[in-house]
Design a protein around this motif. Structure first.
Motif, PDB file in Angstrom:
ATOM      1  N   UNK A  60      -4.762  -5.009 -11.135  1.00 17.84           N
ATOM      2  CA  UNK A  60      -3.734  -5.084 -10.103  1.00 17.84           C
ATOM      3  C   UNK A  60      -2.670  -4.015 -10.284  1.00 17.84           C
ATOM      4  N   UNK A  61      -2.213  -3.856 -11.504  1.00 14.03           N
ATOM      5  CA  UNK A  61      -1.193  -2.844 -11.782  1.00 14.03           C
ATOM      6  C   UNK A  61      -1.732  -1.442 -11.523  1.00 14.03           C
ATOM      7  N   UNK A  62      -2.983  -1.238 -11.906  1.00 13.87           N
ATOM      8  CA  UNK A  62      -3.580   0.088 -11.700  1.00 13.87           C
ATOM      9  C   UNK A  62      -3.674   0.419 -10.209  1.00 13.87           C
ATOM     10  N   UNK A  63      -4.153  -0.524  -9.433  1.00 13.00           N
ATOM     11  CA  UNK A  63      -4.285  -0.266  -7.989  1.00 13.00           C
ATOM     12  C   UNK A  63      -2.911  -0.028  -7.374  1.00 13.00           C
ATOM     13  N   UNK A  64      -1.955  -0.837  -7.789  1.00  8.73           N
ATOM     14  CA  UNK A  64      -0.618  -0.648  -7.242  1.00  8.73           C
ATOM     15  C   UNK A  64      -0.114   0.761  -7.522  1.00  8.73           C
ATOM     16  N   UNK A  65      -0.351   1.225  -8.721  1.00  6.09           N
ATOM     17  CA  UNK A  65       0.084   2.569  -9.089  1.00  6.09           C
ATOM     18  C   UNK A  65      -0.613   3.624  -8.247  1.00  6.09           C
ATOM     19  N   UNK A  66      -1.852   3.363  -7.889  1.00  5.20           N
ATOM     20  CA  UNK A  66      -2.643   4.362  -7.178  1.00  5.20           C
ATOM     21  C   UNK A  66      -2.551   4.223  -5.662  1.00  5.20           C
ATOM     22  N   UNK A  67      -1.621   3.425  -5.195  1.00  3.59           N
ATOM     23  CA  UNK A  67      -1.534   3.143  -3.757  1.00  3.59           C
ATOM     24  C   UNK A  67      -0.161   3.519  -3.207  1.00  3.59           C
ATOM     25  N   UNK A  68      -0.145   4.229  -2.109  1.00  9.31           N
ATOM     26  CA  UNK A  68       1.108   4.627  -1.454  1.00  9.31           C
ATOM     27  C   UNK A  68       1.025   4.325   0.037  1.00  9.31           C
ATOM     28  N   UNK A  69       2.118   3.812   0.566  1.00  5.06           N
ATOM     29  CA  UNK A  69       2.163   3.446   1.980  1.00  5.06           C
ATOM     30  C   UNK A  69       3.460   3.937   2.606  1.00  5.06           C
ATOM     31  N   UNK A  70       3.409   4.129   3.910  1.00 10.50           N
ATOM     32  CA  UNK A  70       4.652   4.341   4.653  1.00 10.50           C
ATOM     33  C   UNK A  70       4.463   3.828   6.076  1.00 10.50           C
ATOM     34  N   UNK A  71       5.512   3.239   6.624  1.00  9.00           N
ATOM     35  CA  UNK A  71       5.429   2.642   7.953  1.00  9.00           C
ATOM     36  C   UNK A  71       6.360   3.316   8.943  1.00  9.00           C
ATOM     37  N   UNK A  72       6.055   3.111  10.216  1.00  5.50           N
ATOM     38  CA  UNK A  72       6.922   3.639  11.265  1.00  5.50           C
ATOM     39  C   UNK A  72       6.976   2.613  12.393  1.00  5.50           C
ATOM     40  N   UNK A  73       8.163   2.436  12.942  1.00  5.96           N
ATOM     41  CA  UNK A  73       8.331   1.462  14.020  1.00  5.96           C
ATOM     42  C   UNK A  73       8.668   2.145  15.330  1.00  5.96           C
ATOM     43  N   UNK A  74       8.031   1.674  16.406  1.00  2.00           N
ATOM     44  CA  UNK A  74       8.431   2.111  17.745  1.00  2.00           C
ATOM     45  C   UNK A  74       9.402   1.104  18.356  1.00  2.00           C
ATOM     46  N   UNK A  75       9.221  -0.162  17.983  1.00  3.25           N
ATOM     47  CA  UNK A  75      10.130  -1.205  18.466  1.00  3.25           C
ATOM     48  C   UNK A  75      10.494  -2.109  17.289  1.00  3.25           C
ATOM     49  N   UNK A  76      11.485  -2.931  17.494  1.00  8.92           N
ATOM     50  CA  UNK A  76      11.886  -3.893  16.468  1.00  8.92           C
ATOM     51  C   UNK A  76      11.017  -5.141  16.572  1.00  8.92           C
ATOM     52  N   UNK A  77      10.973  -5.879  15.491  1.00  5.60           N
ATOM     53  CA  UNK A  77      10.424  -7.222  15.567  1.00  5.60           C
ATOM     54  C   UNK A  77      11.547  -8.179  15.974  1.00  5.60           C
ATOM     55  N   UNK A  78      11.156  -9.382  16.389  1.00  2.07           N
ATOM     56  CA  UNK A  78      12.122 -10.419  16.714  1.00  2.07           C
ATOM     57  C   UNK A  78      11.819 -11.648  15.864  1.00  2.07           C
ATOM     58  N   UNK A  79      12.736 -11.973  14.955  1.00  5.01           N
ATOM     59  CA  UNK A  79      12.584 -13.180  14.143  1.00  5.01           C
ATOM     60  C   UNK A  79      12.836 -14.377  15.062  1.00  5.01           C
ATOM     61  N   UNK A  80      11.884 -15.309  15.162  1.00  2.00           N
ATOM     62  CA  UNK A  80      12.028 -16.406  16.127  1.00  2.00           C
ATOM     63  C   UNK A  80      13.366 -17.130  16.014  1.00  2.00           C
TER      64      UNK A  80
END
Ligand SMILES: Nc1ncnc2c1ncn2[C@@H]1O[C@H](COP(=O)(O)OP(=O)(O)O)[C@@H](O)[C@H]1O
Ligand SMILES: Nc1ncnc2c1ncn2[C@@H]1O[C@H](COP(=O)(O)OP(=O)(O)O)[C@@H](O)[C@H]1O
Ligand SMILES: [Mg+2]
Ligand SMILES: [Mg+2]
Ligand SMILES: [Mg+2]
Ligand SMILES: [Mg+2]
Lengths: 332, 209, 332, 209
Positions: A174-194
């Motif tokens: 688990x630690x190894x995969x986490x180290x080898x994994x990179x992510x980035x996100x982008x939003x066009x709109x916001x979410x709405x918390x109910x």
């Protein structure tokens, strides 16, 4: 806010009940404290328990089943679950090979799982996922966030655990995969918390939120909306920069995950995938495995994240092995 | 301090939190994830639901029970922190003596220390600690110096508000806003705000006699 | 309009290219004329070809693969494909057991497939799907629309074809399932066709469009927004009314499909499923099989449809058999 | 009618369709699925792209080629219908004689018949046929009666507009609007609108000499 619900405070319960009925051959749900576990309790293996705020479906309940998690603890929307949930889940699913918590790196999740761990009467360990490279890691902050890369950790460690590996080996993978994994996100709109009833942030037609978190946390920068290729270029650059900074040997084969944040159509996700795969290939990476779809969402946000996991033989083997959950299924 | 007064403080806190719904929610939306108000409200309601169970308990047990209840109710970052606060406060008040103002100040301080330990955080990181730490210090200091309860209450209100205000121009290094860098500047911290609101509510009760 | 795209008229091509790369062990794509086909051409079986306007992903390209379609012809967004696409697809995948077209009942799809069929040099038949009970069938109109029930037809007929059944048997099963399947959709928001650049219809926070089509066609009625249970009650009533009107013997076991229209989170879909399953159970139906997710979408519409298929032993067997496509996978 | 004039008519049609983008698109959004304008534009552009290939063909072959091209370009409901129209028109003009106005009227009528066959529809169903059928009839009638081209053109414009307007209060029984029942009333049909626009464009060219 316009959502399919009856009463805001019943939403989670009703949805989980529906989830459990729809997948009754696979999972069961318990309430108060709330957790989802496999229909067939696993024997003689390290059990994997994850959890976090709701609103990221299919994460985590959708990943309970053979080859992945043993139990998931859903919190309120965007609010990490409480220690009694983890304790009850562990009590229900534990074997004598120990308990592995898989926890996304947020203050709330970390502290709640930590308190559960302190009270847990079984051998245990924790993998913290922190793949989001939008948040620059530094000694000043509480660290990077865990986002869609968590799915890869849960899948592969789930496979290893199924093979009978011990707790230390599961944590190490688990630690190894986490180290080898990179992510980035982008939003066009916001979410709405109910429960909030309105969008978490305002954003115009001309803007995007680059580096957004899966709870609608603001990201790196508010930027100008532009062509998908240009957006992907910046996301891929951030990921490649992050990978290079880690100075891992033998980077070459990758798993490319293009993840929808909830309201983005598959047509757009595949278009993003197309751009990302081409750009990564041009930079010398081999896209060996791919996953495109809604795997770690931010309720109803229009947006997407790109995740790259540097594969090695071990990760590849565990990625390819059979899995049978509501949200991910192959090989059986 | 008996369970009656604990319940009275609890309902004052609850009313105050509800009265500040808009501010608190807005702050966590701006630089967090928007759930802090709901989390606080859920916690307040859980304590209200506990009123009967608390009956007859001493302050130590009552506060511990409140802490345990919050631990299994709030979730998020604030849940374990407030739970730790009340459990530590309860533990600190485990005494056969009558509870003095000095006991209370020491217990409050113990609660704040527990938050610091659980959250691995200090002042200056743009969290609730920027309200709680100075309040704990002022409280202990003034109690030791023999100030009256109204004097202390008035001072704590001021300290809490200053602490809250101090978060405005901080960079965040703990909690969700830690990812924001410069963008967090100019915004108050939501957890600091709810602490300020709660401290004001309790002090106002004291001031009202 | 805010979408991940480069140029509107390149969107489909780039997305399909991404789709083909992401699933390259499964499918391939051809352009001009455009169609998606299995990586491994099937031998000695009736070949299934479907298609329709794009914007309903994963329908249909996502259902190309073992146990389901042999090829899919994607048209422009919400515009049925052209006969040259079906002809090229048939040319590429046909065997001497014949070609079965699976066509959603819309004037455009029907006419384009009809013209292809007229030119096709192979034995062929067509199954028209028309499961949408929002549109009341009558001799006055061109008939009901084909919506999410199409997935069930494609899955089960795909399974039968895989077993070596002949063209007549495949067509007969498709027609039977279509007859036994009823759907109705509801929209909370409009979709936005990329080339149009703005929502197809205006709708306020207080309204829903009951009976909406998967192209954003207006439905039965504009109604008041209300609790999910109440919305589901009306949808279930419409479906049950439709089933009863068909006077089919032995209705009991059902497959319940709760389908997202593109922008509705899983949490809400499971909540809808929960309500629908309870209501149908109360009316004497046994929910024997379930599917919840985005299977037949309307681009980025927030909304959902409910589909009920009356099972029999034959349908059940073909539903459960292994399938391996991008959009539906189990048993292998 | 040579390919030069066909190309001239085609570009007049294209300009007219583009000029009416807003109307056409809006109508198909209201009671359809919003793609009719894009479909028409794609068709017009495909014909424009054909200009060189049409060079030197006789009218029959040129119209047939246009029909084939539209068949593989437009898609949707209107694609096969307009394709059928042009292919049938081309077939009807397969003659060794010089093409007279009567030939044209007959060819137009053959095209409209092909649409009716392909779409299994008639007038009164709120489709393009509510423009095309009366136009075909007026055309044939006036051509037989020996009216001048300008007279005919003026009359066809009027007939087309009336036909379009007649769709307003119809229930739809073919096409996407068929699901709408009463809700379709009050809206013009998008396909009828684009036919009216095209007929006006062609007739205006004739009137301009
Ligand atoms: N490590 C920490 N130490 C102290 N306080 C913290 C820490 N992390 C977060 N907080 C406080 O918690 C508040 C957020 O609480 P809440 O919104 O309920 O939880 P979450 O951040 O999980 O959504 C922040 O505004 C901050 O004051
Ligand atoms: N059966 C039919 N016969 C004649 N015209 C039809 C028929 N069905 C549809 N139409 C015409 O086609 C038009 C719609 O075309 P278009 O929007 O391009 O295709 P689609 O309806 O497939 O989206 C309608 O406005 C109507 O005039
Ligand atoms: Mg939270
Ligand atoms: Mg929060
Ligand atoms: Mg269309
Ligand atoms: Mg249309």
């Amino acid at each position: 806010m316009k959502k399919f619900l009856n009463q805001v405070d019943q939403m989670l319960t009703e949805s989980l009940a529906g989830f459990a009925t729809a997948h009754r051959e696979l999972v069961q749900v318990q309430f108060e404290p709330t957790f989802v576990s496999r229909k067939q309790k696993a024997q003689n293996k390290v059990v994997l328990i994850s959890g976090g705020g709701s609103g990221h479906e299919p994460l985590h309940a959708g990943y309970v089943g053979k080859g992945m998690l043993d139990a998931a603890c859903p919190g309120q929307v965007f609010t990490s679950p409480t220690p009694d949930q983890m304790l009850a889940a562990a009590e229900a699913v534990h074997t004598d090979k120990g308990v592995l918590f898989i926890v996304k790196n947020y203050a709330g999740d970390v502290m709640n799982f930590e308190m559960a761990a302190e009270m847990l009467p079984f051998e245990h360990a924790t993998v913290l996922t922190s793949d989001d490279c939008a948040v620059v890691n530094s000694t000043y902050t509480s660290g990077r966030r865990g986002v869609a890369g968590t799915v890869i950790v849960e899948k592969c460690v789930g496979s290893l655990a199924e093979s009978g590996a011990d707790l230390a080996a599961c944590k190490a993978l688990g630690d190894k995969i986490n180290l080898r994994t990179s992510s980035i996100g982008v939003a066009l709109t916001s979410c709405t918390v109910p429960a909030a009833g309105r969008p978490t942030f305002d954003i115009t037609e001309a803007e995007i939120e680059m580096g957004v978190g899966i709870h609608g946390e603001p990201g790196r920068r508010r930027e100008a909306m532009r062509a998908a290729d240009a957006i992907v270029t910046d996301m891929v650059a951030a990921i490649v920069h992050d990978i290079e900074a880690k100075q891992l040997p033998g980077a070459g084969d990758i798993l490319l995950l293009v993840n929808g944040l909830g309201a983005t159509p598959l047509m757009e996700l595949y278009l993003i995938y197309h751009a990302a795969a081409e750009q990564l290939t041009a930079k010398g990476y081999q896209v060996t495995r791919s996953l495109v779809g809604n795997y770690t969402t931010a309720i109803d946000m229009a947006g997407a994240s790109i995740t790259v996991c540097l594969l090695d033989q071990e990760i590849l083997k565990h990625w390819d092995s059979p899995v049978h959950t509501a949200g991910l299924r192959w090989g059986c | 301090m008996d369970t009656n007064s604990i319940n009275r403080y609890a309902s004052a806190i609850r009313e105050a939190i509800v009265a500040h719904e808009a501010d608190i929610e807005c702050l966590d939306r701006e630089i967090g994830d928007g759930d802090h108000y709901i989390n606080m409200k859920r916690g307040c309601e859980a304590i209200a639901g506990l009123a009967n169970e608390l009956n007859g308990l001493d302050a130590s047990d009552a506060l511990n029970k409140i802490g345990m209840k919050l631990l299994s109710t709030i979730g998020g970052a604030s849940g374990p922190l407030f739970a730790s606060f009340f459990m530590a406060m309860g533990k600190s008040l485990k005494t056969s003596e009558a509870i003095s103002i000095n006991h209370l100040a020491a217990a409050f301080d113990a609660g704040v220390q527990a938050i610091m330990q659980r959250g691995k955080a200090q002042t200056g990181e743009k969290t609730m600690l920027d309200v709680l730490v100075p309040v704990a210090q002022t409280f202990k200091h003034m109690a030791e110096q023999g100030h009256t309860r109204p004097e202390i209450a008035a001072a704590l209100k001021k300290t809490a508000s200053e602490g809250l205000e101090s978060t405005r121009n901080m960079l965040a290094t703990k909690g969700r806003a830690a990812g924001l860098g410069e963008r967090a500047i100019g915004h108050l911290d939501a957890g600091a705000k709810s602490c300020q609101v709660m401290i004001h509510a309790v002090c106002d009760l004291v001031l009202a006699g």
